[in-house]
Design a protein around this motif. Structure first.
Motif, PDB file in Angstrom:
ATOM      1  N   ALA A 153       0.835  -1.207   0.000  1.00 37.75           N
ATOM      2  CA  ALA A 153       0.000   0.000   0.000  1.00 37.75           C
ATOM      3  C   ALA A 153       0.867   1.253   0.000  1.00 37.75           C
ATOM      4  CB  ALA A 153      -0.937  -0.002   1.211  1.00 37.75           C
ATOM      5  N   ARG A 156       2.279   1.743  -3.451  1.00 38.36           N
ATOM      6  CA  ARG A 156       1.301   1.634  -4.545  1.00 38.36           C
ATOM      7  C   ARG A 156       1.741   0.544  -5.517  1.00 38.36           C
ATOM      8  NH1 ARG A 156       0.210   7.085  -5.801  1.00 38.36           N
ATOM      9  NH2 ARG A 156       1.673   7.096  -7.521  1.00 38.36           N
ATOM     10  N   MET A 168      -2.623  -1.434  -6.382  1.00 42.16           N
ATOM     11  CA  MET A 168      -3.051  -1.247  -4.985  1.00 42.16           C
ATOM     12  C   MET A 168      -4.003  -0.070  -4.831  1.00 42.16           C
ATOM     13  SD  MET A 168      -2.037  -3.618  -2.909  1.00 42.16           S
ATOM     14  CE  MET A 168      -2.159  -2.960  -1.243  1.00 42.16           C
ATOM     15  N   LYS A 169      -3.818   0.983  -5.611  1.00 38.57           N
ATOM     16  CA  LYS A 169      -4.702   2.146  -5.474  1.00 38.57           C
ATOM     17  C   LYS A 169      -6.147   1.795  -5.791  1.00 38.57           C
ATOM     18  CE  LYS A 169      -4.165   4.121 -10.140  1.00 38.57           C
ATOM     19  NZ  LYS A 169      -5.562   3.935 -10.549  1.00 38.57           N
ATOM     20  N   VAL A 172      -7.493  -0.780  -2.355  1.00 41.36           N
ATOM     21  CA  VAL A 172      -7.505  -0.376  -0.946  1.00 41.36           C
ATOM     22  C   VAL A 172      -8.739   0.486  -0.704  1.00 41.36           C
ATOM     23  CG1 VAL A 172      -6.317   0.893   0.879  1.00 41.36           C
ATOM     24  CG2 VAL A 172      -4.996  -0.479  -0.744  1.00 41.36           C
ATOM     25  N   LEU A 175      -7.766   2.975   5.196  1.00 43.55           N
ATOM     26  CA  LEU A 175      -6.536   2.771   5.962  1.00 43.55           C
ATOM     27  C   LEU A 175      -6.689   3.342   7.356  1.00 43.55           C
ATOM     28  CD1 LEU A 175      -3.964   4.018   3.282  1.00 43.55           C
ATOM     29  CD2 LEU A 175      -4.346   1.628   3.934  1.00 43.55           C
ATOM     30  N   THR A 201      -7.376   8.213   1.526  1.00 45.73           N
ATOM     31  CA  THR A 201      -6.870   6.866   1.248  1.00 45.73           C
ATOM     32  C   THR A 201      -5.955   6.908   0.036  1.00 45.73           C
ATOM     33  OG1 THR A 201      -8.935   5.929   2.097  1.00 45.73           O
ATOM     34  CG2 THR A 201      -7.512   4.472   0.817  1.00 45.73           C
ATOM     35  N   VAL A 205      -1.928   5.951  -0.112  1.00 42.82           N
ATOM     36  CA  VAL A 205      -1.446   4.849  -0.938  1.00 42.82           C
ATOM     37  C   VAL A 205      -0.420   5.400  -1.928  1.00 42.82           C
ATOM     38  CG1 VAL A 205      -2.086   3.127  -2.674  1.00 42.82           C
ATOM     39  CG2 VAL A 205      -3.571   3.510  -0.699  1.00 42.82           C
ATOM     40  N   ILE A 217      -5.285  -2.018   7.111  1.00 44.69           N
ATOM     41  CA  ILE A 217      -5.663  -1.858   5.706  1.00 44.69           C
ATOM     42  C   ILE A 217      -6.959  -2.602   5.449  1.00 44.69           C
ATOM     43  CG2 ILE A 217      -4.838  -2.030   3.322  1.00 44.69           C
ATOM     44  CD1 ILE A 217      -2.096  -2.898   4.807  1.00 44.69           C
ATOM     45  N   LEU A 219      -9.086  -4.033   2.401  1.00 48.80           N
ATOM     46  CA  LEU A 219      -8.796  -4.400   1.019  1.00 48.80           C
ATOM     47  C   LEU A 219     -10.018  -4.980   0.320  1.00 48.80           C
ATOM     48  CD1 LEU A 219      -5.451  -6.287   1.699  1.00 48.80           C
ATOM     49  CD2 LEU A 219      -5.638  -4.074   0.557  1.00 48.80           C
TER      50      LEU A 219
END
Length: 468
Positions: A153, A156, A168-169, A172, A175, A201, A205, A217, A219
């Motif tokens: 995270a 990224r 990852m962006k 997620v 956070l 967020t 990230v 996190i 997800l």
């Protein structure tokens, strides 16, 4: 060579913070030289800049206490996951405290009906997917290494599945973050979308630990596909392979992975893994869906590949055969390093619009050949991202200088093509000089955000923001 510049040290503050933290954390507080060197870096050609201490917290409260002490004494704080980052992200150029998250490795909740989960930052990608398997779920982001989800995270991260599942962006939802003042905040809820305020967020990230430490996190998850098929096909040239990729994307075939290995990479994996692949540019693909749909997708791609001169096309839904097909990609790094065992592989990445991919890869190959480097190329070509791995004698200043010149040239080339100097490795220390070239005045806004959130610059100083 890009230098990992030492920053001024706050000797008085560091000494005071070490005393307080040693008393608070006991055996979780380590100052041995070897463990400090391990937490500088292990996977980059930048010099190792070690922290003054490493602490292993077990919960958010302990992370907050560490940061509060460091904030009081204006001491740097560097987050650490598994140490697989490639651009000096975990170096400590001004010394300070490394916060190792490996003991914060609990999977806190899985909401299977909502297709999401909540984890601590030390949970690794493989650990999560083993846990989820019996529930018919998986987390799709695969950067190759068994990285921690907190580190993924923070940087990224991306990987082989990004062409279908994003990075990852995109995965997620929320956070929990410890701010530079030691406060604990949540950036969002578990809702799949929100219009409530700034996207904090998204800000965190990819911030590489420069705005706070991620301690929890939330997800997005995916259902394990009913069926998967994998395919491979060889081409006469990189250009033909990339043209086939472009047509596949433009036709809307929902491919999960498209990986490219250049001829040198194929030669390396043949030697390393005892394979007999044709020594030519190779595409490896994976399709997810129902049994009928993955068969249809593979066959559609086969027709496209033939149109661009692809040969040796084969596909399979057998798990054993799929694993065998993908062995070439999984072994590519170690196979490439074996081409010159006494050298160090310098992995660097760029990403360009897919329409410029063939041009960029061909130019990179020509430049590497002109410089005399053994340098295999692999790529997540479904989204225009590729990696070069020049094998360098680090004791040869001329080779190091030429490698540095090549990395800078490749970054500039990608930017000139409307691309980026890094598709997934991040900025860290190594690519800081290229950020302004790529984003211009937007970097001023980054500086303003960093200064407002972390006015004393204690969170992972010396990363992302250019020195000047």
């Amino acid at each position: 060579m890009v230098q990992a510049t030492d920053l001024p040290r706050n000797e008085i503050g560091i000494t005071a913070a070490l005393g307080v933290l040693k008393q608070q954390f006991g055996e979780k507080f380590q100052t041995g030289n070897s463990i400090r060197e391990q937490h500088g870096h292990t996977t980059t050609w930048l010099k190792n800049q070690i922290p003054d201490a490493v602490i292993f917290p077990q919960n958010t409260g302990e992370v907050a206490e560490i940061v509060k002490v460091c904030a009081t004494h204006k001491v740097p704080v560097i987050g650490y996951g598994t140490g697989t980052s490639l651009e000096g992200h975990v170096n400590a150029p001004a010394g300070g405290i490394c916060v190792d998250m490996t003991e914060m490795n609990e999977i806190l909740a899985v909401h299977s009906e909502d297709l999401d989960c909540v984890v601590q930052p030390g949970v690794t990608r493989e650990q999560l997917n083993v846990y989820l398997r019996d529930q018919g779920l998986f987390f799709p982001i695969d950067p190759g290494a068994n990285a921690s989800l907190g580190g993924m995270a923070a940087t990224r991260a991306s990987g082989t599945n990004a062409v279908r599942y994003g990075t990852m962006k995109d995965n997620v939802l929320a956070l929990e973050v410890v701010t530079p003042q030691g406060e604990v905040i949540r950036t969002a809820s578990r809702a799949k979308k929100s219009s409530a305020g700034y996207d904090l967020t998204g800000l965190m990230v990819g911030s590489e630990g420069t705005l706070g430490l991620i301690t929890e996190i939330t997800l997005k998850l995916q259902g394990i596909p009913e069926a998967m098929s994998s395919a491979r096909v060889s081409f006469d040239s990189i250009g033909a392979a990339c043209e086939a990729v472009m047509m596949t994307i433009q036709c809307g075939i929902p491919v999960a992975r498209i990986e490219l290995l250049d001829t040198l990479s194929v030669q390396a994996v043949n030697a390393y893994s005892n394979l007999t692949l044709p020594e030519a540019p190779l595409l490896l693909l994976e399709f997810h869906g129902s049994e009928n749909s993955v068969a249809e997708q593979a066959e559609l791609f086969g027709g496209i590949a033939e149109e661009f001169g692809g040969t040796g096309f084969e596909w399979t839904t057998s798990a054993e055969d799929r694993n065998k097909l993908w062995q070439a990609r999984h072994d590519a790094y170690w196979a490439s390093c074996a081409l010159r065992p006494d050298a160090k592989g310098i992995s660097t990445d760029v990403c360009v619009p897919i329409s410029r991919l063939a041009e960029c890869v061909n130019a990179a190959q020509e430049r590497l050949d002109a410089l005399g480097f053994i340098a295999p190329i692999v790529g997540h070509v479904g989204d225009g991202n590729f990696h070069t791995l020049p094998l360098i004698d680090m004791d040869n200043p001329e080779e190091v200088a030429k490698a540095d010149e090549f990395v800078g040239w490749l970054n500039d080339l990608a930017i000139s093509m409307g691309g980026t100097c890094t598709g997934e490795h991040g900025i860290g220390q190594g690519k800081r000089p290229y950020l302004v070239k790529e984003l211009g005045g937007a970097v001023d806004m980054m500086v303003a955000i960093k200064s407002a959130v972390d006015p004393d610059n204690i969170m992972n100083p010396g990363k992302i923001i250019p020195e000047d």
